[in-house]
Motif scaffolding. Structure first.
Motif, PDB file in Angstrom:
ATOM      1  N   ARG A 132       0.753  -1.272  -0.168  1.00  0.00           N
ATOM      2  CA  ARG A 132       0.171  -0.080   0.168  1.00  0.00           C
ATOM      3  C   ARG A 132       0.918   1.278  -0.158  1.00  0.00           C
ATOM      4  O   ARG A 132       0.436   2.148  -0.682  1.00  0.00           O
ATOM      5  CB  ARG A 132      -1.007  -0.078   1.041  1.00  0.00           C
ATOM      6  CG  ARG A 132      -1.766   1.149   1.398  1.00  0.00           C
ATOM      7  CD  ARG A 132      -2.494   1.744   0.064  1.00  0.00           C
ATOM      8  NE  ARG A 132      -3.382   0.853  -0.122  1.00  0.00           N
ATOM      9  CZ  ARG A 132      -4.067   0.806  -1.347  1.00  0.00           C
ATOM     10  NH1 ARG A 132      -3.660   1.979  -2.382  1.00  0.00           N
ATOM     11  NH2 ARG A 132      -4.891   0.370  -1.790  1.00  0.00           N
ATOM     12  N   GLU A 133       2.081   1.261   0.645  1.00  0.00           N
ATOM     13  CA  GLU A 133       2.879   2.412   0.877  1.00  0.00           C
ATOM     14  C   GLU A 133       3.551   2.710  -0.536  1.00  0.00           C
ATOM     15  O   GLU A 133       3.447   3.881  -1.096  1.00  0.00           O
ATOM     16  CB  GLU A 133       3.998   2.345   1.771  1.00  0.00           C
ATOM     17  CG  GLU A 133       3.488   2.055   3.381  1.00  0.00           C
ATOM     18  CD  GLU A 133       4.911   1.713   3.934  1.00  0.00           C
ATOM     19  OE1 GLU A 133       5.770   1.627   3.377  1.00  0.00           O
ATOM     20  OE2 GLU A 133       4.586   1.437   5.393  1.00  0.00           O
ATOM     21  N   ASN A 134       3.717   1.702  -1.262  1.00  0.00           N
ATOM     22  CA  ASN A 134       4.434   1.862  -2.539  1.00  0.00           C
ATOM     23  C   ASN A 134       3.354   2.245  -3.536  1.00  0.00           C
ATOM     24  O   ASN A 134       3.616   3.032  -4.403  1.00  0.00           O
ATOM     25  CB  ASN A 134       5.021   0.631  -3.071  1.00  0.00           C
ATOM     26  CG  ASN A 134       6.522   0.541  -2.389  1.00  0.00           C
ATOM     27  OD1 ASN A 134       7.417   0.965  -3.014  1.00  0.00           O
ATOM     28  ND2 ASN A 134       6.665   0.035  -1.308  1.00  0.00           N
ATOM     29  N   LEU A 135       2.240   1.569  -3.510  1.00  0.00           N
ATOM     30  CA  LEU A 135       1.112   1.799  -4.448  1.00  0.00           C
ATOM     31  C   LEU A 135       0.641   3.370  -4.256  1.00  0.00           C
ATOM     32  O   LEU A 135       0.224   4.361  -5.148  1.00  0.00           O
ATOM     33  CB  LEU A 135      -0.110   1.235  -4.414  1.00  0.00           C
ATOM     34  CG  LEU A 135      -0.292  -0.303  -5.051  1.00  0.00           C
ATOM     35  CD1 LEU A 135      -1.460  -1.054  -4.698  1.00  0.00           C
ATOM     36  CD2 LEU A 135       0.028   0.025  -6.660  1.00  0.00           C
ATOM     37  N   ASP A 136       0.533   3.986  -2.965  1.00  0.00           N
ATOM     38  CA  ASP A 136       0.173   5.316  -2.688  1.00  0.00           C
ATOM     39  C   ASP A 136       1.178   6.215  -3.324  1.00  0.00           C
ATOM     40  O   ASP A 136       0.839   7.361  -3.848  1.00  0.00           O
ATOM     41  CB  ASP A 136      -0.024   5.560  -1.488  1.00  0.00           C
ATOM     42  CG  ASP A 136      -1.294   4.840  -0.919  1.00  0.00           C
ATOM     43  OD1 ASP A 136      -2.210   4.626  -1.558  1.00  0.00           O
ATOM     44  OD2 ASP A 136      -1.535   4.736   0.554  1.00  0.00           O
ATOM     45  N   ARG A 137       2.511   5.863  -3.110  1.00  0.00           N
ATOM     46  CA  ARG A 137       3.620   6.679  -3.857  1.00  0.00           C
ATOM     47  C   ARG A 137       3.474   6.675  -5.283  1.00  0.00           C
ATOM     48  O   ARG A 137       3.667   7.664  -5.929  1.00  0.00           O
ATOM     49  CB  ARG A 137       4.932   6.267  -3.420  1.00  0.00           C
ATOM     50  CG  ARG A 137       6.148   7.050  -3.841  1.00  0.00           C
ATOM     51  CD  ARG A 137       6.001   8.420  -3.459  1.00  0.00           C
ATOM     52  NE  ARG A 137       7.171   9.122  -4.045  1.00  0.00           N
ATOM     53  CZ  ARG A 137       7.247  10.501  -4.288  1.00  0.00           C
ATOM     54  NH1 ARG A 137       6.181  11.157  -4.180  1.00  0.00           N
ATOM     55  NH2 ARG A 137       8.486  11.025  -4.577  1.00  0.00           N
ATOM     56  N   ALA A 138       3.116   5.576  -5.963  1.00  0.00           N
ATOM     57  CA  ALA A 138       2.993   5.576  -7.471  1.00  0.00           C
ATOM     58  C   ALA A 138       1.906   6.474  -7.906  1.00  0.00           C
ATOM     59  O   ALA A 138       1.807   7.058  -8.809  1.00  0.00           O
ATOM     60  CB  ALA A 138       2.832   4.038  -7.731  1.00  0.00           C
ATOM     61  N   ASP A 189      -1.674   6.620 -14.837  1.00  0.00           N
ATOM     62  CA  ASP A 189      -1.619   5.474 -15.322  1.00  0.00           C
ATOM     63  C   ASP A 189      -2.568   4.700 -14.877  1.00  0.00           C
ATOM     64  O   ASP A 189      -2.740   4.469 -13.471  1.00  0.00           O
ATOM     65  CB  ASP A 189      -0.081   4.761 -14.743  1.00  0.00           C
ATOM     66  CG  ASP A 189       0.087   3.447 -14.967  1.00  0.00           C
ATOM     67  OD1 ASP A 189      -1.057   2.885 -15.751  1.00  0.00           O
ATOM     68  OD2 ASP A 189       1.229   3.048 -14.981  1.00  0.00           O
ATOM     69  N   PRO A 190      -3.447   3.923 -15.514  1.00  0.00           N
ATOM     70  CA  PRO A 190      -4.578   3.425 -14.985  1.00  0.00           C
ATOM     71  C   PRO A 190      -4.369   2.215 -14.433  1.00  0.00           C
ATOM     72  O   PRO A 190      -5.137   1.639 -13.437  1.00  0.00           O
ATOM     73  CB  PRO A 190      -5.618   2.962 -16.307  1.00  0.00           C
ATOM     74  CG  PRO A 190      -4.636   3.000 -17.251  1.00  0.00           C
ATOM     75  CD  PRO A 190      -3.656   3.985 -16.945  1.00  0.00           C
ATOM     76  N   MET A 191      -3.252   1.423 -14.788  1.00  0.00           N
ATOM     77  CA  MET A 191      -2.788   0.070 -13.860  1.00  0.00           C
ATOM     78  C   MET A 191      -2.585   0.397 -12.521  1.00  0.00           C
ATOM     79  O   MET A 191      -2.781  -0.409 -11.659  1.00  0.00           O
ATOM     80  CB  MET A 191      -1.488  -0.214 -14.686  1.00  0.00           C
ATOM     81  CG  MET A 191      -0.850  -1.690 -14.116  1.00  0.00           C
ATOM     82  SD  MET A 191      -2.205  -2.957 -13.866  1.00  0.00           S
ATOM     83  CE  MET A 191      -2.451  -3.072 -15.670  1.00  0.00           C
ATOM     84  N   VAL A 192      -1.971   1.630 -12.298  1.00  0.00           N
ATOM     85  CA  VAL A 192      -1.708   2.017 -10.853  1.00  0.00           C
ATOM     86  C   VAL A 192      -3.112   1.781  -9.970  1.00  0.00           C
ATOM     87  O   VAL A 192      -3.190   1.295  -8.949  1.00  0.00           O
ATOM     88  CB  VAL A 192      -1.221   3.280 -10.552  1.00  0.00           C
ATOM     89  CG1 VAL A 192      -0.847   3.559  -9.017  1.00  0.00           C
ATOM     90  CG2 VAL A 192       0.127   3.335 -11.384  1.00  0.00           C
TER      91      VAL A 192
END
Length: 256
Positions: A153-159, A166-169
């Motif tokens: 979750r930390e990394n996805l929020d940063r992404a 980017d729809p994939m994120v």
């Protein structure tokens, strides 16, 4: 003229030698085209190119061929060698090669090695914000594979901060929220993904699943049916069809 020459050669039952592109970029483009047509042939071509002194682009094509053949360890190893060579030469492509290595390790089921490669990419000077966002997305996937949803979750929020278009994120963020039973966030994030990729079957399938988990079975069925009807030969289409069949089996009472 080229088409005419090929036709004459074919009529004479003579196979003309394939033209060799004059530039490294031309050879790379030709090699990549061969990867799409015949990965095994591309691997042989790329290995010969590399043995003849080909540089980073030759290594990259070897890696692409291995990836197309799903020989992930070989692909990751080649990409890492290209990344190290690029670093020694202060080549700006080094982060890209580390990211390719990380994705190959991840595809091969080794998230720990993937994280090492991805972390190396993040540590390099000159990495663009866009690539940083993609690295954080890939790190999230690796942490999910390791069973660490909090760090994912930390990394996805940063992404999401770095590559919000980017729809994939947004798709992966919705999928993670669903895994964590955060249905409200899952619905919000899949809605963003659908705004950007309305006709993507995987996005539509996940939207249906989230709708079902939220209790909106009519919307879930509608989306599943769209995916099954429009993309019957895709993994998403087959999954949607299976879900619809399961629902029908549940609704149909067994004969006595």
């Amino acid at each position: 003229m080229i088409l005419a020459a090929l036709a004459l050669a074919a009529a004479a039952q003579v196979t003309p030698p394939a033209p060799v592109p004059e530039t490294e970029e031309g050879r790379a483009a030709a090699c990549q085209a061969t990867v799409r047509r015949s990965p095994q042939e591309a691997l042989a071509v790329a290995n010969r190119w590399q043995a003849a002194g080909g540089g980073l682009l030759a290594r990259q094509c070897v890696g692409l061929a291995y990836a197309a053949l799903e020989q992930w360890t070989n692909a990751a190893t080649i990409y890492e060698q290209a990344a190290q060579e690029a670093q020694r030469a202060s080549d700006s492509r080094a982060p890209d090669f580390w990211v390719q290595a990380g994705n190959a390790w991840l595809a091969g089921g080794d998230p720990a090695r993937a994280l090492l490669a991805l972390d190396t990419a993040l540590s390099l000077q000159g990495i663009t914000p866009e690539l940083q966002g993609e690295v954080h997305l890939d790190r999230a996937r690796a942490f999910v594979a390791q069973g660490d949803p909090a760090r994912a979750r930390e990394n996805l929020d940063r992404a999401l901060e770095l590559v919000p278009r980017d729809p994939m994120v947004w798709y992966l963020s919705a999928a993670l929220a669903l895994r964590q039973d955060d249905i409200a966030r899952a619905r919000t994030d899949i809605a963003r993904a659908r705004q950007m990729a309305a006709n993507d079957p995987d996005v539509m399938l996940l939207a249906g699943t989230i709708a079902g988990r939220a209790g909106d079975m009519a919307e879930a069925e509608r989306l599943y049916r769209q995916v099954a009807d429009r993309f019957p030969d895709s993994d998403a289409g087959r999954a949607a069809a299976a879900s619809l069949q399961t629902a029908r089996d549940v609704e149909t009472p067994a004969p006595h």
